[in-house]
Design a protein around this motif. Structure first.
Motif, PDB file in Angstrom:
ATOM      1  N   PRO A 173       0.756  -1.283   0.182  1.00 22.82           N
ATOM      2  CA  PRO A 173      -0.088  -0.125   0.057  1.00 22.82           C
ATOM      3  C   PRO A 173       0.840   1.291   0.046  1.00 22.82           C
ATOM      4  CG  PRO A 173      -0.862  -1.479   1.744  1.00 22.82           C
ATOM      5  CD  PRO A 173       0.403  -2.280   1.181  1.00 22.82           C
ATOM      6  N   ALA A 174       1.875   1.192   0.638  1.00 25.26           N
ATOM      7  CA  ALA A 174       2.807   2.500   0.902  1.00 25.26           C
ATOM      8  C   ALA A 174       3.455   2.968  -0.542  1.00 25.26           C
ATOM      9  CB  ALA A 174       3.877   2.189   1.800  1.00 25.26           C
ATOM     10  N   ALA A 175       3.855   1.696  -1.247  1.00 27.96           N
ATOM     11  CA  ALA A 175       4.529   2.060  -2.867  1.00 27.96           C
ATOM     12  C   ALA A 175       3.486   2.589  -3.695  1.00 27.96           C
ATOM     13  CB  ALA A 175       4.905   0.500  -3.085  1.00 27.96           C
ATOM     14  N   ALA A 176       1.806   1.809  -3.342  1.00 33.49           N
ATOM     15  CA  ALA A 176       0.892   2.368  -4.301  1.00 33.49           C
ATOM     16  C   ALA A 176       0.840   3.731  -4.086  1.00 33.49           C
ATOM     17  CB  ALA A 176      -0.428   1.679  -3.777  1.00 33.49           C
ATOM     18  N   VAL A 189      -4.947  13.421   4.630  1.00 30.36           N
ATOM     19  CA  VAL A 189      -5.790  12.927   3.643  1.00 30.36           C
ATOM     20  C   VAL A 189      -5.881  11.310   4.094  1.00 30.36           C
ATOM     21  CG1 VAL A 189      -5.737  14.299   1.620  1.00 30.36           C
ATOM     22  CG2 VAL A 189      -3.990  12.288   1.943  1.00 30.36           C
ATOM     23  N   ASN A 190      -7.235  10.931   4.004  1.00 31.57           N
ATOM     24  CA  ASN A 190      -7.358   9.263   4.042  1.00 31.57           C
ATOM     25  C   ASN A 190      -7.620   8.512   2.743  1.00 31.57           C
ATOM     26  OD1 ASN A 190      -7.084   9.346   7.052  1.00 31.57           O
ATOM     27  ND2 ASN A 190      -9.287  10.331   6.789  1.00 31.57           N
ATOM     28  N   VAL A 191      -6.886   7.468   2.625  1.00 30.50           N
ATOM     29  CA  VAL A 191      -6.625   6.973   1.068  1.00 30.50           C
ATOM     30  C   VAL A 191      -7.180   5.573   1.149  1.00 30.50           C
ATOM     31  CG1 VAL A 191      -5.347   6.708  -1.007  1.00 30.50           C
ATOM     32  CG2 VAL A 191      -4.877   8.686   0.599  1.00 30.50           C
ATOM     33  N   LEU A 192      -7.974   5.056   0.349  1.00 32.59           N
ATOM     34  CA  LEU A 192      -8.343   3.845   0.293  1.00 32.59           C
ATOM     35  C   LEU A 192      -7.380   3.254  -0.980  1.00 32.59           C
ATOM     36  CD1 LEU A 192      -9.983   1.044   0.627  1.00 32.59           C
ATOM     37  CD2 LEU A 192     -11.525   1.972  -1.348  1.00 32.59           C
ATOM     38  N   VAL A 193      -6.611   2.226  -0.493  1.00 27.69           N
ATOM     39  CA  VAL A 193      -5.714   1.545  -1.542  1.00 27.69           C
ATOM     40  C   VAL A 193      -6.472   0.131  -1.707  1.00 27.69           C
ATOM     41  CG1 VAL A 193      -3.338   0.675  -1.977  1.00 27.69           C
ATOM     42  CG2 VAL A 193      -3.618   2.756  -0.859  1.00 27.69           C
ATOM     43  N   TYR A 194      -6.820  -0.160  -2.876  1.00 24.68           N
ATOM     44  CA  TYR A 194      -7.452  -1.511  -3.145  1.00 24.68           C
ATOM     45  C   TYR A 194      -6.648  -2.165  -4.224  1.00 24.68           C
ATOM     46  CZ  TYR A 194     -11.070  -4.981  -4.010  1.00 24.68           C
ATOM     47  OH  TYR A 194     -11.728  -6.153  -4.102  1.00 24.68           O
ATOM     48  N   ARG A 195      -6.219  -3.404  -3.706  1.00 23.63           N
ATOM     49  CA  ARG A 195      -5.351  -4.107  -4.690  1.00 23.63           C
ATOM     50  C   ARG A 195      -6.174  -5.481  -5.111  1.00 23.63           C
ATOM     51  NH1 ARG A 195      -2.364  -8.419  -4.692  1.00 23.63           N
ATOM     52  NH2 ARG A 195      -2.905  -8.663  -2.544  1.00 23.63           N
ATOM     53  N   LEU A 196      -6.199  -5.804  -6.186  1.00 22.11           N
ATOM     54  CA  LEU A 196      -6.861  -7.057  -6.808  1.00 22.11           C
ATOM     55  C   LEU A 196      -5.618  -7.728  -7.519  1.00 22.11           C
ATOM     56  CD1 LEU A 196      -9.190  -8.955  -6.649  1.00 22.11           C
ATOM     57  CD2 LEU A 196     -10.040  -7.795  -8.486  1.00 22.11           C
ATOM     58  N   LEU A 329      -5.926   2.342  -7.156  1.00 22.95           N
ATOM     59  CA  LEU A 329      -6.322   0.953  -7.543  1.00 22.95           C
ATOM     60  C   LEU A 329      -5.064   0.477  -8.075  1.00 22.95           C
ATOM     61  CD1 LEU A 329      -9.371   1.822  -9.487  1.00 22.95           C
ATOM     62  CD2 LEU A 329      -9.383   1.150  -7.211  1.00 22.95           C
ATOM     63  N   CYS A 330      -4.895  -0.830  -7.525  1.00 22.62           N
ATOM     64  CA  CYS A 330      -3.694  -1.522  -7.927  1.00 22.62           C
ATOM     65  C   CYS A 330      -3.866  -3.227  -8.110  1.00 22.62           C
ATOM     66  CB  CYS A 330      -2.230  -1.173  -7.230  1.00 22.62           C
ATOM     67  SG  CYS A 330      -2.581  -1.593  -5.429  1.00 22.62           S
ATOM     68  N   GLY A 331      -3.022  -3.666  -8.853  1.00 19.56           N
ATOM     69  CA  GLY A 331      -3.051  -5.243  -9.089  1.00 19.56           C
ATOM     70  C   GLY A 331      -3.799  -5.406 -10.466  1.00 19.56           C
ATOM     71  N   GLY A 332      -3.128  -6.349 -11.051  1.00 19.76           N
ATOM     72  CA  GLY A 332      -3.529  -6.561 -12.442  1.00 19.76           C
ATOM     73  C   GLY A 332      -4.934  -6.738 -12.827  1.00 19.76           C
ATOM     74  N   SER A 333      -5.750  -7.202 -11.877  1.00 19.00           N
ATOM     75  CA  SER A 333      -7.335  -7.404 -12.006  1.00 19.00           C
ATOM     76  C   SER A 333      -7.970  -6.016 -12.192  1.00 19.00           C
ATOM     77  CB  SER A 333      -7.678  -8.587 -11.263  1.00 19.00           C
ATOM     78  OG  SER A 333      -7.214  -9.803 -11.447  1.00 19.00           O
ATOM     79  N   ASP A 359      -1.412  -3.052 -12.695  1.00 20.11           N
ATOM     80  CA  ASP A 359      -0.230  -4.007 -12.083  1.00 20.11           C
ATOM     81  C   ASP A 359       1.357  -3.552 -12.235  1.00 20.11           C
ATOM     82  OD1 ASP A 359      -0.451  -3.341 -15.212  1.00 20.11           O
ATOM     83  OD2 ASP A 359      -0.629  -5.631 -15.595  1.00 20.11           O
ATOM     84  N   GLU A 360       1.279  -2.051 -12.574  1.00 14.14           N
ATOM     85  CA  GLU A 360       2.760  -1.566 -12.695  1.00 14.14           C
ATOM     86  C   GLU A 360       2.636  -0.626 -11.481  1.00 14.14           C
ATOM     87  OE1 GLU A 360       2.842   0.447 -16.459  1.00 14.14           O
ATOM     88  OE2 GLU A 360       2.788  -1.611 -17.494  1.00 14.14           O
ATOM     89  N   VAL A 361       1.740  -0.155 -10.889  1.00 16.07           N
ATOM     90  CA  VAL A 361       1.637   0.767  -9.952  1.00 16.07           C
ATOM     91  C   VAL A 361       2.695   0.768  -8.745  1.00 16.07           C
ATOM     92  CG1 VAL A 361       0.219   1.853  -7.833  1.00 16.07           C
ATOM     93  CG2 VAL A 361      -0.715   1.620 -10.259  1.00 16.07           C
ATOM     94  N   ILE A 362       2.580  -0.730  -8.279  1.00 12.14           N
ATOM     95  CA  ILE A 362       3.278  -0.855  -6.825  1.00 12.14           C
ATOM     96  C   ILE A 362       4.943  -0.761  -7.518  1.00 12.14           C
ATOM     97  CG2 ILE A 362       4.089  -2.610  -5.216  1.00 12.14           C
ATOM     98  CD1 ILE A 362       1.022  -3.215  -5.272  1.00 12.14           C
TER      99      ILE A 362
END
Length: 473
Positions: A173-176, A189-196, A329-333, A359-362
């Motif tokens: 999540p920090a990398a995102a 700020v509060n951030v939602l990091v969603y990785r699928l 948003l991160c993760g290939g899906s 899929d490249e964010v992190i």
């Protein structure tokens, strides 16, 4: 400036990014792809890594997939069963976990660390081809938030055996957040990091305050991933094939392996294009299969699963007491537009960050962190447990007839605030005083000669461990 690198190695794929001259960019592999499948296979006597391992005649290979699951020191029997079901090599889990690769020509043994090292070696080759000067390749890695220090250390050893010089391991999540420079936000700020990803997902709420990130909420799931969507698409294609040829690919492991590979490629194509063509040579009993799949059809196939895929994000939002203003948003899906809009609909007023391929964010965030570390040569990262004292009360700045809150309670050391100072051109000297309350007496005072400065000018305040440094410019 030296080139710095970031790697995110997931269960399904790995991504390598480089940071140089203030810019992060993803490096393509020898096939021209920006992500490399995290698949290793023994084909005859030869080891294959990445796309060659994933493609070709699966029946002649011993293949291992989802190796990252077993790099976690806290893996369980369910993880072992999952990896073994997805792979075509046997797994022995007695005193030590061992992979048994058997082909028609040989039998070899390996383990999760050796397999991870092979994948890192593949990425090292890509990285070394991108630089002209010989030298250590500096790297930052990302690891799941819930991984222990021992699990992270295993990643470091594997990457170093491959040739990298690992500077740091940061959480996914920090990398995102680093990828989008959200840590530089002026306001809290509060951030939602969603990785699928391919086989796991996690939802986190991260609070960003003066460059510091703190995890407020986190949900991790191992039963949700893009492979379920791939399976649904493969089942649809199998049904179409069965209706036309009265042959059932579901009864053949070889046919389903082919179907799943082509369905996975089709899924990724439909993330960016409105249609994709599926052609499978000799799917079953020598029969070829050719079919077009539209994005609308794919979205209809997965529509029943959408609610379950956004459930972790919904739960973490409902459990958090505060306003969430950004979504990463991160993760290939998460490349699938239908899933992106479904997550965004949970927080209609939040800003959604999806400009970088999910899929490249992190990997991009890791590369930026590596570049920042190289800019601070005196920074020591050997001790990851460091106590930091935060500001205990507000600090106010007074000058002329103005009062400004310079730093608020809880501000970390070395935070900066730049104020624009409006004044008459005739003014020669200005005194600035610092107060812990606008009504209280000053606890510090500094006077500057501003006669030679252009008006208005800037006052830069830096919060140091024992004082506040004021500079005019």
């Amino acid at each position: 400036m030296a080139t710095a690198y970031g790697i995110h190695l997931g269960n399904s794929s790995g991504c390598l990014a480089a940071f140089t001259n203030g810019t992060a960019a993803v490096l393509a592999n020898d096939a021209g792809d920006r992500v490399t499948p995290a698949v290793v296979a023994l084909n005859g006597l030869e080891w294959e890594i990445g796309l060659p391992a994933k493609s070709g005649q699966a029946s002649s290979k011993a293949i291992i997939k989802n190796n990252k699951r077993l790099m976690n020191c806290d893996f369980n029997e369910d993880d072992v069963a999952f990896v073994e079901n997805a792979s075509s090599c046997r797994i022995q889990n007695d005193d030590k976990l061992v992979y048994e690769f058997e082909t028609s020509e040989t039998k070899q043994y390996s383990n999760p660390d050796h397999i991870a090292t092979k994948i890192y070696s593949k990425l090292y080759t890509i990285a070394s081809h991108s630089v002209q000067n010989e030298g250590d390749l500096k790297l930052v890695l990302a690891a799941p938030l819930h991984w222990s220090n021992a699990s992270r250390e295993r990643l470091v050893k594997c990457a170093e055996l491959a040739g990298f010089d690992v500077l740091q391991v940061i959480s996914e999540p920090a990398a995102a957040l680093l990828a989008y420079n959200i840590e530089d936000s002026a306001e809290d700020v509060n951030v939602l990091v969603y990785r699928l990803g391919g086989s796991t997902c996690d939802a986190s709420v991260i609070k960003v305050s003066s460059g510091f990130m703190s995890v407020e909420k986190n949900i991790f799931r191992t039963d949700l991933g893009g492979q379920c969507l791939t399976k649904d698409l493969a089942d649809y294609v199998a049904q179409e094939f069965r209706q036309k040829w009265k042959l059932d690919p579901l009864e053949s492991r070889r046919a389903m392996s082919k179907l799943l590979n082509h369905a996975d490629n089709c899924k990724h194509i439909l993330s960016t294009l409105s249609s994709a063509h599926v052609f499978i040579e000799s799917l079953l009993d020598g029969v070829d299969w050719s079919q077009n799949v539209t994005r609308a059809r794919f979205e209809n196939i997965i529509s029943s699963k959408i609610s379950s895929y956004i459930e972790p994000a919904k739960k973490v939002i409902d459990s958090f007491d505060g306003k969430i203003s950004k979504i990463v948003l991160c993760g290939g899906s998460m490349k699938i537009p239908k899933l992106q809009s479904a997550v965004a609909s949970l927080l209609p007023e939040a800003e959604v960050y999806s400009g970088i391929n999910p899929d490249e964010v992190i990997a991009v965030g890791c590369a930026k962190q590596a570049g920042m570390i190289l800019d601070l040569p005196e920074l020591s990262l050997s001790n990851t447990s460091t106590e930091i004292e935060f500001l205990g009360k507000d600090i106010y700045l007074k000058y002329l007839d103005q009062t400004v809150k310079l730093f608020k309670e809880g501000t970390p050391p070395f935070a900066q605030n730049v104020c624009k100072i409006e004044t008459d051109k005739e003014v020669k000297d200005i005194s600035f005083t610092l107060h812990d309350n606008p009504e209280n007496e000053q606890f510090a005072k500094e006077t500057f000669n501003v006669e030679s400065l252009n008006k208005p000018f800037k006052l830069k305040a830096t919060l140091q461990p024992s004082n506040v440094l004021l500079q005019v410019e």
